[in-house]
Design a protein around this motif. Structure first.
Motif, short mmCIF file in Angstrom:
data_model
loop_
_atom_site.label_atom_id
_atom_site.label_comp_id
_atom_site.label_asym_id
_atom_site.label_seq_id
_atom_site.Cartn_x
_atom_site.Cartn_y
_atom_site.Cartn_z
N PHE A 139 0.94 -1.39 0.04
CA PHE A 139 0.17 -0.16 0.12
C PHE A 139 0.79 1.12 -0.06
O PHE A 139 2.02 1.38 0.47
N SER A 140 0.42 2.25 -0.84
CA SER A 140 1.26 3.74 -0.93
C SER A 140 1.10 4.23 0.50
O SER A 140 0.20 3.93 1.36
N THR A 141 1.98 5.10 0.80
CA THR A 141 1.89 5.74 1.92
C THR A 141 0.85 6.77 1.96
O THR A 141 0.36 6.96 2.81
N HIS A 193 9.02 -0.72 -0.39
CA HIS A 193 9.52 -0.80 -1.84
C HIS A 193 9.43 0.38 -2.55
O HIS A 193 8.28 0.84 -2.31
N HIS A 194 10.26 1.06 -3.18
CA HIS A 194 10.13 2.19 -4.35
C HIS A 194 9.42 1.33 -5.65
O HIS A 194 9.64 0.41 -6.17
N THR A 195 8.04 1.78 -6.24
CA THR A 195 7.79 1.47 -7.34
C THR A 195 8.37 2.10 -8.49
O THR A 195 8.83 3.16 -8.30
N GLY A 200 5.39 9.41 -10.93
CA GLY A 200 6.71 9.13 -10.50
C GLY A 200 6.79 7.93 -9.59
O GLY A 200 5.70 7.43 -9.55
N SER A 201 7.87 7.73 -9.07
CA SER A 201 8.19 6.61 -8.30
C SER A 201 7.59 6.95 -7.02
O SER A 201 7.88 8.05 -6.57
N TYR A 202 7.13 6.04 -6.18
CA TYR A 202 6.63 6.13 -4.87
C TYR A 202 6.89 5.21 -4.00
O TYR A 202 7.03 3.95 -4.21
N LEU A 203 6.81 5.16 -2.70
CA LEU A 203 7.19 4.12 -1.88
C LEU A 203 5.64 3.49 -1.47
O LEU A 203 4.56 3.88 -1.08
N GLU A 204 5.87 2.09 -1.27
CA GLU A 204 4.72 1.15 -1.04
C GLU A 204 5.28 0.21 0.20
O GLU A 204 6.43 -0.02 0.28
#
Length: 402
Positions: free
Chosen positions: A331-333, A373-375, A382-386
């Motif tokens: 799940f994303s931040t 993990h970075h997507t 853009g890349s984001y953290l999950e």
């Protein structure tokens, strides 16, 4: 006389103090129990190394200092205490006065506390009638008692368990230079035990130079070793009480998750306690599964015990998200933050910022509670953290509700 008094009077002593028909020797399953040699499994090489370090001391010579590393439940404390006891017995046969003291530094975490434990431990062996105050003295006074008591001792070995919990290195400095500085003629040895492989790097150069120690690692037990350990404690239970599959399954679970013999023993004990509490005649896989779950809940409660309410709201939110979307575990931040805000507001608390939640999630990753993990991001993204929870969400929720 009340009805409750009448009910109590109907109990015989056998009823009142009944311990059931599950356990025969509970002490074999106690944490901290040091068993006889025949019950120590898979640690022959490690016993040899500790024995070689203490061998000279059994003949009145200087022991070698050791630093022992390894994860919790790999037998570090058990082997050190067992071999020290055998060294004491061999020394006595040789006319050598050998005294050892075991200290858990997670409890005695200051120089004064360790000095007090050492003085009291040697006192109990050498002169039990000597009064040593248990409060009101500083480290220097307790060292004074210790050096005086060691005049009647040939060899003194102290086992400092979880030594990385000590707040400074002064204890090691005092012990490693006791003979050189003329404080005692007794040979002094130190067995340091740590879960942290980098512990040695934290010692200052003076202590490192003085210790002149040897170091080695205890590796986790495998399933076969854990099975042998549990089989060697089967007589903690009454005959034919354990279902045949309980010991192999306990060993397999422990080997897969942590290789920790202490936890394996705790789980099989709790399975027996559950059977006893339910009035069952045998310990079954069902009791074992319930005990395993209870142990996981307890471990997670210990892990988050000192956390802020917002960390707990955050973990609850991630657990609820994980439960609500069984086909998705990352799940994303942003998604977590939206659920977290609802949780905080429901608890009557002002939500913290998304940036602060992001930092808290990174802290939980460091602790092994979550994984991040970075997507790669999609078109226009853009890349984001999950993030995902590293524990069963039901375990997390039960622990947070406990």
């Amino acid at each position: 006389m009340t009805d409750s008094d009448s009910d109590l009077s109907d109990f015989t002593d056998d009823d009142l103090f009944s311990t059931g028909n599950i356990f025969a020797r509970r002490e074999l399953l106690r944490v901290g129990h040091v068993p006889e040699r025949a019950r120590i499994v898979g640690r022959d090489d490690e016993m040899q190394r500790v024995g070689k370090a203490l061998g000279p001391a059994t003949q009145g010579g200087p022991p070698r200092n050791l630093i022992i590393y390894g994860k919790t439940g790999t037998g570090k404390s058990l082997v050190s205490r067992h071999v020290s006891r055998r060294a004491r017995d061999r020394a006595e046969e040789n006319g050598v006065r050998f005294v050892s003291v075991y200290i858990d530094c997670s409890d005695a975490d200051t120089e004064t506390r360790v000095a007090r434990r050492m003085a009291l431990g040697v006192r109990d062996e050498v002169d039990p009638s000597l009064h040593i105050p248990t409060s009101g003295l500083g480290a220097s006074e307790y060292y004074h008692y210790l050096w005086n008591l060691l005049e009647a001792v040939d060899v003194f070995v102290v086992i400092l368990d979880e030594i990385d919990k000590l707040r400074d290195d002064e204890v090691l400095m005092q012990l490693s230079r006791a003979e050189e500085s003329g404080k005692t003629d007794c040979y002094v040895g130190v067995i340091s035990i740590s879960n942290k492989i980098e512990y040695r790097e934290r010692l200052n150069e003076r202590v490192n130079s003085s210790l002149q120690d040897s170091e080695f690692v205890f590796h986790p037990y495998d399933a076969a070793q854990l099975k042998d350990i549990l089989e060697n404690r089967r007589d903690a239970f009454q005959a034919d009480v354990l279902e045949d599959s309980v010991i192999p399954k306990t060993a397999a679970l422990a080997a897969r998750e942590h290789g920790d013999a202490r936890k394996a023993i705790e789980i099989i004990y709790e399975a027996g306690a559950l059977a006893e509490g339910q009035g069952d005649a045998r310990v079954t896989e069902s009791h074992l599964e319930d005990a395993q779950r209870e142990a996981e809940v307890n471990r997670f409660q210990e892990l988050v015990a000192g956390s802020t309410p917002h960390v707990k709201y955050l973990l609850r939110s991630l657990a609820i998200l994980t439960q609500s979307r069984p086909t998705k575990d990352m799940f994303s931040t942003h998604d977590i933050y939206q659920r977290y805000k609802q949780q905080a507001e429901a608890e009557g608390s002002e939500p913290i910022t998304q940036d602060r939640v992001y930092r808290l999630l990174k802290e939980q990753t460091f602790l092994g509670v979550t994984e991040s993990h970075h997507t790669g991001g999609g078109r226009g993204q853009g890349s984001y953290l999950e993030h995902r929870l590293m524990r069963d969400p039901e375990i997390v929720l039960d622990a947070l509700d406990g």
